[in-house]
Write an enzyme that holds these catalytic residues in place. Structure first.
Site, PDB file in Angstrom:
ATOM      1  N   SER A 292      -4.211  -2.946 -38.119  1.00  0.00           N
ATOM      2  CA  SER A 292      -5.241  -2.182 -37.715  1.00  0.00           C
ATOM      3  C   SER A 292      -6.182  -2.604 -36.705  1.00  0.00           C
ATOM      4  CB  SER A 292      -6.322  -1.948 -38.924  1.00  0.00           C
ATOM      5  OG  SER A 292      -6.866  -3.094 -39.122  1.00  0.00           O
ATOM      6  N   ASP A 293      -6.811  -1.837 -36.086  1.00  0.00           N
ATOM      7  CA  ASP A 293      -7.919  -2.477 -34.985  1.00  0.00           C
ATOM      8  C   ASP A 293      -8.981  -2.824 -35.899  1.00  0.00           C
ATOM      9  OD1 ASP A 293      -9.123  -2.865 -32.772  1.00  0.00           O
ATOM     10  OD2 ASP A 293      -8.770  -1.012 -31.978  1.00  0.00           O
TER      11      ASP A 293
END
Length: 760
Positions: A292-293
Site C-alpha cells: 500500500s501507499d
C-alpha cells in the site's frame, strides 16, 4: 500437546499441517536456507513452517526513526516477528543492526526488506524524473537508477519506491515532478529503463534494489490537480493510457507495485480488486507483491469506502494488497477477520509467499548484511553520469539572434536570480539523502570552470523563489551596468513540487517576474534559466528574455551542466516531456487529445479582436479559448539546440500494410547550423477513424541523432503495425484496419507527413 495440535492452535494453514505430516514439504526444515534450491521450493518450505503470527508479521511494514528509544522498540518488534519490512532506517549501522535481530533472534531467521524513497538518486542526485524524461534517452535514465541502487545498497537499502510512472497531464499536480510526463510511449520506455537500472542484471547482486511501480493506478488524473483526490477514468481510458507503463514494468520484471491514494469511479485503489488482482495478476501474470501507499489502506475510511480499520483491512487484503505500509490495520485485525471467515488462510499464504519470494529473489536469506562499500557515494563516475543527465535534460526554449552560447569574447556577466546559488533547491523534490554541501550550483561552476577568463558578478536580486522583497532587484539592475550578458536563474524551490505540493497558479512566485522585467529593460542580452519541478506559465518572461533554458531541478551536478551549455561546450538537446500551457486555465492540456467535433483551425478571432456587438456565431464556433487561443506555449517534444535542424524526404517503404507487417519510414535530417548538436527525431501516427475516437497524434518512436554543421543523415524507423493496437469499442486490444497518417519531426507539432493504410 503434540506438534500438530500446537500448529493448529497457532492458526497455521492446512498447507502447513500437511507439510509437517510429510516432513516439511520438500525436504528438511532447513531446505529454505539452501541457496542451491529453486526459489519456489524455498518459499514453500519456509511457509510450511510459519505460524499465523509470523505470517501476519510479514505483511506489516513500519517506518523507523532515529535514537535509542527507536532501537529498543524495533528490536523488540522484530524479535516478536511483527515486522516484515522497515522503511526509513536512519543509517547503515541501524540497517545491519535490525537485520541481525531478524536473522539471529527470530525462530526462522527471515530477513527484513529495508526500503527507502530513492526516487532520482541517493547521494548523487540526478535530475528529477520529469527532467530525466526530457532527455529522451533511456540509457542515461537506466544508468541513473543503477547508480542510485549502488549508492543506496551501501546503506542496506534493497527496495525503493520508484519508478513513479503515472501519466500526468496537469502541471498543477505537484507529483508531476516525480514522473515522466504526459505520454504513454515515452513513460513506458522510461518505466522499463528505471526498473532495469534499479534491479540490475542479477537480483542477488548486493547492489540490486527491488523496484516498485507506483502509483497503481490513475493517480496522475487527480481532479483539479490536487493530491489524494478522486479520479474518474473509464476502463477504456485506463487501458489505453494509464495502464501501459505499468504493464511495461511488469514485463521488465518489476518485483513490487504500490497501490495509489486515489479512488477511481468510487473505488479506492487500495481496495480495487479489478486492477490489483484481475489485471495485475490475472492478465499480466505478476508474481511479486503489492504494498500500500503510506497508510492508504486505513485511509479508505476517510474515502467513505470502509466504516472502520477492520473493514479497511479486509477490503485491502481481499483486493490484493499484500503488505501494508505503516497504518497497522492488518496486524491488528487479521486474526479476527480470519476467525470470522472474512479472509481465508489460503489468501494469507499467497500474500506471504509473494513477499518471501521477493526476499529470496534478492538473495537476502543468503547475504542479508551490507557488503557494498561506502566509497561508491559521490564517486567520479557517478558525478559524471549525473552531469551528463543534467546536460541532456536541459531544454532550450528560445534563442533569439543566437545569444547562446555566449560568444568567446564575453568578459563580464551578471549572474542573478534566487536559484543561481541554491544548492538545496537545485536537487529538487523527494531528496531525503542528498547533501546540499555536495551540490555544485551554477555560481560555483561558473567561478570554478570559467572564472579565470570571465568576470562573474553575482547579485541574487531575491533571497529565494517566494521572496517578495524587491530591494535586491535594484541592486541586480545596477550590477548589470558594464556586463556583456545577464544570466538570471529563477523558478521554484524544491518544496513547491512533489507530494502534497499542488498549485492553482503556475506563474513564477514571489517577485521573480518583476526581476526579469527589470532586467529586460537594461538592454543587455538576457538569458533566463528556469529551474522548476513542473511546467510553469512563463510566456511573459519568455517574451522579455533573449534566450531561455528550462532545467527541471537538475540535481547535484546541475551547475556544471548549465555552465557548459551557456558557454557552448555542450549543446542543449532536451525535449519537453509534457505540454507547457500558455495559461493555467488551459489545463489539462496535452498533445494526444481527441479531435472533438469542431477542432480549431488556427485563424480564430481572439478576445481583443472581437468586434463590439458581434453576432453570436460570428467567431466561427470552433474549439478554442477566446483569451488563450487554441494552442500551448510549447508542445510536447519541443526543444531547440545550437544546431539548426530540418527534415525532408519523408518516405515509407509502401502505402498499404497488413497487421503483421513492419512499417519502415525514413527521413533526411540536416544540421544547417554552426554547431555540432543532437536532435531527437520523433515519429507520430494518427488513426483517422476507429471504433472509438482516436488521438490526433500519438508518439510511436524516437531516435537521438548527432550531426556536425552541414551534415545530413537518413533517420529510419521500423514500426510494427501491431504497435497501432488499442482497446476499441469491444474492449479488446487489436489493430483496426483503416487510414492513417505518419509524421516525423522535431516535436509533436511537426508537419512533414505521409499517408498509409492498414488492411485486414
Amino acid at each position: 500437546m503434540n506438534s500438530i495440535t500446537r500448529l493448529m492452535l497457532a492458526g497455521a494453514s492446512v498447507i502447513g499441517i500437511t507439510a509437517l505430516l510429510t516432513g516439511c514439504g520438500n525436504g528438511s526444515p532447513d531446505l529454505y536456507k539452501d541457496a542451491s534450491q529453486p526459489v519456489e521450493k524455498r518459499v514453500e518450505n519456509l511457509l510450511s513452517q510459519m505460524t499465523l503470527d509470523e505470517k501476519i508479521g510479514q505483511l506489516n511494514q513500519r517506518s523507523m526513526w532515529d535514537g535509542d528509544e527507536a532501537l529498543a522498540h524495533f528490536t523488540q518488534e522484530i524479535s516478536d516477528g511483527n515486522i516484515g519490512s522497515l522503511l526509513n532506517v536512519p543509517s547503515a549501522a541501524f540497517a545491519d543492526s535490525m537485520q541481525r535481530v531478524a536473522m539471529e533472534r527470530t525462530r526462522l531467521g527471515i530477513p527484513l526488506l529495508i526500503s527507502r524513497d530513492v526516487i532520482h538518486g541517493y547521494k548523487t542526485i540526478f535530475p528529477i524524473p520529469l527532467g530525466q524524461a526530457a532527455t529522451f534517452d533511456t540509457t542515461i535514465v537506466e544508468q541513473g537508477a543503477r547508480i542510485a541502487a549502488v549508492e543506496a545498497s551501501s546503506d542496506g537499502i534493497r527496495w525503493t519506491f520508484a519508478p513513479m510512472i503515472d501519466i500526468a497531464r496537469d502541471p498543477r499536480w505537484g507529483r508531476i515532478a516525480e514522473g515522466c510526463g504526459e505520454d504513454v510511449y515515452l513513460t513506458s520506455l522510461m518505466s522499463r529503463a528505471m526498473v532495469k537500472g534499479f534491479q540490475g542484471d542479477d537480483l542477488t547482486d548486493p547492489t540490486s534494489m527491488a523496484a516498485c511501480a507506483k502509483h497503481f493506478v490513475g493517480y496522475g488524473a487527480s481532479e483539479s490537480g490536487r493530491d489524494y483526490n478522486s479520479t474518474f477514468i473509464p476502463e477504456r481510458l485506463l487501458r489505453n493510457i494509464y495502464l501501459p507503463p505499468f504493464e511495461e514494468a511488469c514485463k521488465a520484471g518489476c518485483l513490487t507495485y504500490m497501490s495509489s491514494f486515489n479512488d477511481n469511479d468510487g473505488v479506492p485503489a487500495s481496495g480495487n480488486k479489478f486492477v490489483l488482482t484481475d489485471i495485475l495478476r490475472g492478465e499480466w501474470g505478476f508474481n511479486g507483491f503489492v504494498v500500500s501507499d503510506w497508510a492508504s489502506v486505513g485511509e479508505m475510511v476517510n474515502h467513505g469506502f470502509c466504516a472502520d480499520y477492520k473493514e479497511a483491512a479486509m477490503k485491502g487484503f481481499n483486493a490484493g494488497v499484500d503488505m501494508e505500509m505503516e497504518s497497522g490495520t492488518y496486524i491488528t485485525n487479521m486474526k479476527q477477520l480470519l476467525d470470522e471467515g472474512k479472509i481465508d488462510m489460503a489468501a494469507i499464504d499467497r500474500s506471504v509467499a509473494n513477499i518471501l519470494r521477493v526476499k529470496f529473489m534478492l538473495g537476502l536469506f543468503d547475504n542479508p548484511y551490507i557488503s557494498t562499500p561506502q566509497e561508491v557515494k559521490y564517486c567520479d563516475e557517478h558525478l559524471a553520469a549525473a552531469k551528463e543527465a543534467a546536460i541532456k535534460s536541459a531544454i532550450l526554449l528560445k534563442n533569439d539572434k543566437d545569444v547562446l552560447p555566449l560568444p568567446a569574447d564575453t568578459k563580464r556577466i551578471l549572474l542573478t536570480g534566487p536559484l543561481a546559488h541554491a544548492p538545496h533547491d537545485q536537487m529538487g523534490t523527494w531528496v531525503f539523502d542528498g547533501e546540499k554541501e555536495r551540490t555544485v550550483t551554477l555560481l560555483d561552476a561558473l567561478r570554478n570552470e570559467y572564472g579565470n577568463d570571465v568576470t562573474i558578478v553575482y547579485e541574487p536580486g531575491l533571497g529565494y523563489s517566494r521572496d517578495k522583497n524587491e530591494a535586491g532587484i535594484a541592486r541586480a539592475v545596477s550590477a548589470a551596468r558594464g556586463v556583456d550578458a545577464i544570466i538570471a536563474v529563477v523558478g521554484e524551490e524544491s518544496i513547491l513540487s512533489g507530494e502534497a505540493h499542488c498549485l492553482a497558479d503556475l506563474n513564477l512566485v514571489g517577485a521573480q517576474g518583476k526581476l526579469i522585467e527589470a532586467l529586460s529593460r537594461t538592454g543587455k542580452p538576457l538569458v533566463t534559466i528556469v529551474m522548476a519541478g513542473r511546467p510553469l506559465t512563463i510566456k511573459k518572461q519568455l517574451d522579455e528574455s533573449d534566450a531561455m533554458l528550462y532545467s527541471f531541478h537538475p540535481g547535484t551536478m546541475g551547475g556544471p551542466a548549465l555552465a557548459d551549455l551557456i558557454f557552448g561546450k555542450e549543446s542543449p538537446c532536451g525535449k519537453t516531456p509534457v505540454t507547457f500551457p500558455a495559461a493555467v486555465g488551459q489545463v489539462p492540456i496535452y498533445y494526444s487529445k481527441n479531435a472533438g467535433s469542431r477542432p480549431a483551425h488556427g485563424t480564430e478571432t481572439l478576445i481583443d479582436d472581437i468586434p463590439q456587438e458581434g453576432g453570436q456565431t460570428s467567431l466561427g464556433n470552433t474549439s478554442y479559448w477566446l483569451d488563450a487561443g487554441f494552442g500551448p506555449l510549447f508542445p510536447f517534444g519541443y526543444g531547440l539546440s545550437y544546431g539548426n535542424f530540418s527534415y525532408d524526404n519523408l518516405s515509407l517503404d509502401k502505402t498499404t500494410y497488413k497487421k503483421d507487417d513492419v512499417i519502415t519510414a525514413s527521413v533526411t535530417l540536416t544540421n544547417s547550423g554552426k554547431h555540432k548538436a543532437t536532435e531527437v527525431s520523433q515519429l507520430y501516427i494518427r488513426d483517422h477513424a476507429g471504433s472509438v475516437t482516436r488521438p490526433v497524434k500519438e508518439l510511436k518512436g524516437f531516435e537521438r541523432v548527432t550531426l556536425a554543421p552541414g551534415e545530413s543523415a537518413t533517420v529510419t524507423f521500423n514500426l510494427p503495425v501491431s504497435d497501432l493496437a488499442f482497446y476499441g469499442a469491444d474492449m479488446t486490444k487489436k489493430v483496426e484496419a483503416g487510414d492513417f497518417t505518419l509524421w516525423i519531426g522535431g516535436d509533436s507539432d511537426c508537419n512533414l507527413s505521409a499517408p498509409f493504410s492498414v488492411t485486414d
